[in-house]
Design a protein around this motif. Structure first.
Motif, PDB file in Angstrom:
ATOM      1  N   GLU A 263       0.847  -1.193   0.000  1.00 19.42           N
ATOM      2  CA  GLU A 263       0.000   0.000   0.000  1.00 19.42           C
ATOM      3  C   GLU A 263       0.887   1.248   0.000  1.00 19.42           C
ATOM      4  O   GLU A 263       2.052   1.178   0.392  1.00 19.42           O
ATOM      5  CB  GLU A 263      -0.880   0.021   1.252  1.00 19.42           C
ATOM      6  CG  GLU A 263      -1.966  -1.028   1.259  1.00 19.42           C
ATOM      7  CD  GLU A 263      -2.863  -0.883   2.469  1.00 19.42           C
ATOM      8  OE1 GLU A 263      -3.159   0.267   2.858  1.00 19.42           O
ATOM      9  OE2 GLU A 263      -3.248  -1.915   3.033  1.00 19.42           O
ATOM     10  N   PRO A 264       0.339   2.387  -0.406  1.00 24.16           N
ATOM     11  CA  PRO A 264       1.127   3.624  -0.341  1.00 24.16           C
ATOM     12  C   PRO A 264       1.595   3.901   1.087  1.00 24.16           C
ATOM     13  O   PRO A 264       0.812   3.826   2.031  1.00 24.16           O
ATOM     14  CB  PRO A 264       0.147   4.703  -0.815  1.00 24.16           C
ATOM     15  CG  PRO A 264      -0.846   3.966  -1.652  1.00 24.16           C
ATOM     16  CD  PRO A 264      -0.975   2.608  -1.025  1.00 24.16           C
ATOM     17  N   GLY A 265       2.868   4.186   1.231  1.00 24.13           N
ATOM     18  CA  GLY A 265       3.439   4.465   2.547  1.00 24.13           C
ATOM     19  C   GLY A 265       3.877   3.246   3.314  1.00 24.13           C
ATOM     20  O   GLY A 265       4.429   3.357   4.399  1.00 24.13           O
ATOM     21  N   GLN A 266       3.645   2.072   2.759  1.00 26.33           N
ATOM     22  CA  GLN A 266       4.012   0.832   3.445  1.00 26.33           C
ATOM     23  C   GLN A 266       5.360   0.345   2.949  1.00 26.33           C
ATOM     24  O   GLN A 266       5.617   0.282   1.751  1.00 26.33           O
ATOM     25  CB  GLN A 266       2.956  -0.247   3.207  1.00 26.33           C
ATOM     26  CG  GLN A 266       3.234  -1.532   3.955  1.00 26.33           C
ATOM     27  CD  GLN A 266       2.181  -2.602   3.698  1.00 26.33           C
ATOM     28  OE1 GLN A 266       1.419  -2.526   2.740  1.00 26.33           O
ATOM     29  NE2 GLN A 266       2.150  -3.606   4.553  1.00 26.33           N
ATOM     30  N   LEU A 267       6.212  -0.010   3.881  1.00 21.69           N
ATOM     31  CA  LEU A 267       7.505  -0.597   3.572  1.00 21.69           C
ATOM     32  C   LEU A 267       7.333  -2.110   3.574  1.00 21.69           C
ATOM     33  O   LEU A 267       6.656  -2.650   4.449  1.00 21.69           O
ATOM     34  CB  LEU A 267       8.515  -0.173   4.639  1.00 21.69           C
ATOM     35  CG  LEU A 267       9.958  -0.609   4.487  1.00 21.69           C
ATOM     36  CD1 LEU A 267      10.570   0.040   3.245  1.00 21.69           C
ATOM     37  CD2 LEU A 267      10.746  -0.205   5.716  1.00 21.69           C
ATOM     38  N   PRO A 268       7.885  -2.826   2.618  1.00 28.22           N
ATOM     39  CA  PRO A 268       7.762  -4.290   2.642  1.00 28.22           C
ATOM     40  C   PRO A 268       8.267  -4.848   3.973  1.00 28.22           C
ATOM     41  O   PRO A 268       9.333  -4.457   4.456  1.00 28.22           O
ATOM     42  CB  PRO A 268       8.648  -4.737   1.476  1.00 28.22           C
ATOM     43  CG  PRO A 268       8.620  -3.579   0.534  1.00 28.22           C
ATOM     44  CD  PRO A 268       8.591  -2.359   1.422  1.00 28.22           C
ATOM     45  N   PRO A 269       7.509  -5.747   4.588  1.00 26.33           N
ATOM     46  CA  PRO A 269       7.880  -6.265   5.907  1.00 26.33           C
ATOM     47  C   PRO A 269       9.287  -6.858   5.986  1.00 26.33           C
ATOM     48  O   PRO A 269       9.919  -6.797   7.032  1.00 26.33           O
ATOM     49  CB  PRO A 269       6.814  -7.332   6.188  1.00 26.33           C
ATOM     50  CG  PRO A 269       5.617  -6.833   5.441  1.00 26.33           C
ATOM     51  CD  PRO A 269       6.180  -6.215   4.185  1.00 26.33           C
ATOM     52  N   VAL A 270       9.795  -7.385   4.881  1.00 23.10           N
ATOM     53  CA  VAL A 270      11.149  -7.942   4.905  1.00 23.10           C
ATOM     54  C   VAL A 270      12.198  -6.853   5.143  1.00 23.10           C
ATOM     55  O   VAL A 270      13.278  -7.125   5.674  1.00 23.10           O
ATOM     56  CB  VAL A 270      11.441  -8.737   3.602  1.00 23.10           C
ATOM     57  CG1 VAL A 270      11.571  -7.812   2.407  1.00 23.10           C
ATOM     58  CG2 VAL A 270      12.677  -9.590   3.748  1.00 23.10           C
ATOM     59  N   ALA A 271      11.901  -5.607   4.786  1.00 25.92           N
ATOM     60  CA  ALA A 271      12.846  -4.505   4.947  1.00 25.92           C
ATOM     61  C   ALA A 271      12.722  -3.812   6.307  1.00 25.92           C
ATOM     62  O   ALA A 271      13.614  -3.040   6.676  1.00 25.92           O
ATOM     63  CB  ALA A 271      12.645  -3.479   3.837  1.00 25.92           C
ATOM     64  N   VAL A 272      11.651  -4.075   7.038  1.00 18.64           N
ATOM     65  CA  VAL A 272      11.397  -3.358   8.296  1.00 18.64           C
ATOM     66  C   VAL A 272      12.521  -3.515   9.323  1.00 18.64           C
ATOM     67  O   VAL A 272      12.972  -2.517   9.893  1.00 18.64           O
ATOM     68  CB  VAL A 272      10.024  -3.760   8.894  1.00 18.64           C
ATOM     69  CG1 VAL A 272       9.863  -3.250  10.317  1.00 18.64           C
ATOM     70  CG2 VAL A 272       8.906  -3.242   8.004  1.00 18.64           C
ATOM     71  N   PRO A 273      13.026  -4.726   9.592  1.00 18.93           N
ATOM     72  CA  PRO A 273      14.104  -4.816  10.600  1.00 18.93           C
ATOM     73  C   PRO A 273      15.349  -4.018  10.200  1.00 18.93           C
ATOM     74  O   PRO A 273      15.988  -3.400  11.048  1.00 18.93           O
ATOM     75  CB  PRO A 273      14.421  -6.310  10.669  1.00 18.93           C
ATOM     76  CG  PRO A 273      13.237  -6.999  10.092  1.00 18.93           C
ATOM     77  CD  PRO A 273      12.620  -6.056   9.118  1.00 18.93           C
ATOM     78  N   TRP A 274      15.678  -4.032   8.925  1.00 24.34           N
ATOM     79  CA  TRP A 274      16.839  -3.285   8.438  1.00 24.34           C
ATOM     80  C   TRP A 274      16.596  -1.784   8.566  1.00 24.34           C
ATOM     81  O   TRP A 274      17.478  -1.040   8.995  1.00 24.34           O
ATOM     82  CB  TRP A 274      17.145  -3.655   6.985  1.00 24.34           C
ATOM     83  CG  TRP A 274      17.502  -5.086   6.822  1.00 24.34           C
ATOM     84  CD1 TRP A 274      16.685  -6.094   6.391  1.00 24.34           C
ATOM     85  CD2 TRP A 274      18.754  -5.691   7.132  1.00 24.34           C
ATOM     86  NE1 TRP A 274      17.369  -7.280   6.397  1.00 24.34           N
ATOM     87  CE2 TRP A 274      18.636  -7.066   6.844  1.00 24.34           C
ATOM     88  CE3 TRP A 274      19.968  -5.209   7.612  1.00 24.34           C
ATOM     89  CZ2 TRP A 274      19.685  -7.955   7.027  1.00 24.34           C
ATOM     90  CZ3 TRP A 274      21.017  -6.103   7.795  1.00 24.34           C
ATOM     91  CH2 TRP A 274      20.869  -7.457   7.501  1.00 24.34           C
ATOM     92  N   TYR A 275      15.406  -1.349   8.162  1.00 23.25           N
ATOM     93  CA  TYR A 275      15.049   0.069   8.235  1.00 23.25           C
ATOM     94  C   TYR A 275      15.082   0.552   9.686  1.00 23.25           C
ATOM     95  O   TYR A 275      15.674   1.584   9.989  1.00 23.25           O
ATOM     96  CB  TYR A 275      13.655   0.291   7.632  1.00 23.25           C
ATOM     97  CG  TYR A 275      13.188   1.719   7.733  1.00 23.25           C
ATOM     98  CD1 TYR A 275      13.475   2.638   6.728  1.00 23.25           C
ATOM     99  CD2 TYR A 275      12.472   2.169   8.836  1.00 23.25           C
ATOM    100  CE1 TYR A 275      13.067   3.958   6.825  1.00 23.25           C
ATOM    101  CE2 TYR A 275      12.058   3.480   8.941  1.00 23.25           C
ATOM    102  CZ  TYR A 275      12.359   4.369   7.933  1.00 23.25           C
ATOM    103  OH  TYR A 275      11.954   5.665   8.041  1.00 23.25           O
ATOM    104  N   ASN A 276      14.446  -0.204  10.578  1.00 25.55           N
ATOM    105  CA  ASN A 276      14.395   0.207  11.987  1.00 25.55           C
ATOM    106  C   ASN A 276      15.778   0.225  12.623  1.00 25.55           C
ATOM    107  O   ASN A 276      16.087   1.118  13.422  1.00 25.55           O
ATOM    108  CB  ASN A 276      13.441  -0.682  12.773  1.00 25.55           C
ATOM    109  CG  ASN A 276      11.992  -0.347  12.498  1.00 25.55           C
ATOM    110  OD1 ASN A 276      11.668   0.690  11.923  1.00 25.55           O
ATOM    111  ND2 ASN A 276      11.101  -1.234  12.892  1.00 25.55           N
ATOM    112  N   ALA A 277      16.625  -0.731  12.278  1.00 29.24           N
ATOM    113  CA  ALA A 277      17.985  -0.754  12.832  1.00 29.24           C
ATOM    114  C   ALA A 277      18.780   0.467  12.369  1.00 29.24           C
ATOM    115  O   ALA A 277      19.526   1.061  13.154  1.00 29.24           O
ATOM    116  CB  ALA A 277      18.704  -2.034  12.421  1.00 29.24           C
ATOM    117  N   ALA A 278      18.597   0.855  11.122  1.00 29.90           N
ATOM    118  CA  ALA A 278      19.340   2.000  10.583  1.00 29.90           C
ATOM    119  C   ALA A 278      18.759   3.340  11.012  1.00 29.90           C
ATOM    120  O   ALA A 278      19.392   4.374  10.817  1.00 29.90           O
ATOM    121  CB  ALA A 278      19.361   1.926   9.057  1.00 29.90           C
TER     122      ALA A 278
END
Length: 148
Positions: free
Chosen positions: A72-87
């Motif tokens: 959906e618009p504004g949604q990050l693919p769940p597989v990328a969430v741990p990487w995004y949150n860590a960074a």
């Protein structure tokens, strides 16, 4: 006859939220200014570190690039969430900056990189972007629609 008010509601920003965002903006601008001083003192390698880490945290979006079309618009693919949150956790570059400051390490581009990283996170927070939930939406303080 019933009287109904049809007015658009403007989301209210609490004074605490506004103060928090202003503090993040100040932190981000201070980190960029201090990074500029590091670049002036230490040259092109410090500039490379600063620029690289102002950009690097958002490269985590590339982890879920294959799933982007079904999100959906504004949604990050769940597989990328741990990487995004860590960074995008502020304590990580702060820890890097403190470790650099108290250790005998003397390579200025590393310090400039930490300043760039902190500036990226702080400016994101000032703009209303925060960490993501497991489903990939903004948790709180989001600029757009919040999903949980």
């Amino acid at each position: 006859m019933s009287s109904v008010r049809l007015t658009a509601s403007i989301p209210r920003v609490s004074w605490l939220s506004a103060a928090r965002r202003a503090a993040w903006l100040g932190t981000g601008l201070a980190a960029l200014a201090f990074g500029g001083l590091e670049v002036a003192d230490h040259g092109p390698w410090a500039l490379a570190g600063l620029i690289a880490f102002v950009i690097a945290p958002d490269l985590t979006f590339l982890v879920g690039l294959g799933q982007a079309k079904v999100m959906e618009p504004g949604q990050l693919p769940p597989v990328a969430v741990p990487w995004y949150n860590a960074a995008h956790r502020a304590w990580v570059p702060v820890l890097l900056l403190v470790a650099y400051t108290v250790s005998p390490l003397g390579w200025a581009p590393l310090f400039a990189a930490g300043l760039g990283w902190l500036a990226h996170i702080a400016i994101d927070r000032a703009a209303g972007y925060g960490l993501r939930s497991a489903t990939g939406f903004q948790r709180h303080g989001s600029a757009g629609r919040a999903h949980r």
